[in-house]
Enzyme design. Sequence first.
Site, PDB file in Angstrom:
ATOM      1  N   ARG A  15       0.857  10.350   1.081  1.00 41.27           N
ATOM      2  CA  ARG A  15       1.362  11.342   2.046  1.00 41.27           C
ATOM      3  C   ARG A  15       2.549  12.086   1.500  1.00 41.27           C
ATOM      4  NH1 ARG A  15       1.538   7.637   7.516  1.00 41.27           N
ATOM      5  NH2 ARG A  15      -0.407   6.570   7.049  1.00 41.27           N
ATOM      6  N   GLU A  45       0.870  -1.189   0.000  1.00 38.68           N
ATOM      7  CA  GLU A  45       0.000   0.000   0.000  1.00 38.68           C
ATOM      8  C   GLU A  45       0.897   1.225   0.000  1.00 38.68           C
ATOM      9  OE1 GLU A  45      -2.606   0.033   3.429  1.00 38.68           O
ATOM     10  OE2 GLU A  45      -2.469   2.215   3.520  1.00 38.68           O
ATOM     11  N   LYS A  60     -10.445  -1.237   7.832  1.00 41.86           N
ATOM     12  CA  LYS A  60      -9.136  -1.113   8.472  1.00 41.86           C
ATOM     13  C   LYS A  60      -9.383  -0.664   9.913  1.00 41.86           C
ATOM     14  CE  LYS A  60      -5.143   2.019   8.134  1.00 41.86           C
ATOM     15  NZ  LYS A  60      -4.218   2.673   7.189  1.00 41.86           N
TER      16      LYS A  60
END
Length: 213
Positions: free
Chosen positions: A50, A46, A133
Amino acid sequence: MNATSDPALAGVLGGARLIPVLTVPDHTTAAPLTEALTAGGAACAEVTFRTPGAEQVVREMAAHGGLTVGAGTVLTPEQAERAVEAGARFVVSPGYDEEVVAKCRELGVPVIPGIATATELMRALRAGVDTVKLFPAEALGGLATLLALSAPFPQARFVPTGGIRSEHLAAYLAEPSVLAVGGSWMATPTHLAQGDYATISRLTREAVDRSTP
Ligand code: 3PG
């Protein structure tokens, strides 16, 4: 049973129970990073949105081959669109955002939204999302919190992430409601800054071995 009832997500993850979470400042590390992760036995990763170059990192890792690449820290529908256009095969969000979930559905890409409370989990389940998640898993109380949330929602599948390390893997993965575990410890920004791909491969191998029965 660990299988998610989301067949698209199950197909994309292909049984992988470990999701290395990557924050990659420089897209030129995409190829050696992909090779280090695959050498360690990872099947997917993943890439968090950011860093300004995240989209390009997804593009290069996806084009390199060998790993199923997803996008993380997806906060807006627009980011989801860019991630999928770059080649992301799944989308992860730290929280539950209806617009991100709706956009992923429209794009036909599996989405794993974040939840931290029973209320958020109820909203996700009501929207037809069965795999979430749990974030930030360890700070929320780790496995004990996951089990407590799992009791009233046996249909939910979890991808606990946040503060997890290799030594926590076995306990999480033994839990039938846990589909997979995510974490950044295998490939940190420090490893990347130092070009320490040997350590990335080693930590990934150790985690893959611990996540395989
Ligand atoms: C994430 O975005 O999923 C988390 O930052 C990963 O958490 P960790 O860095 O504590 O593994």
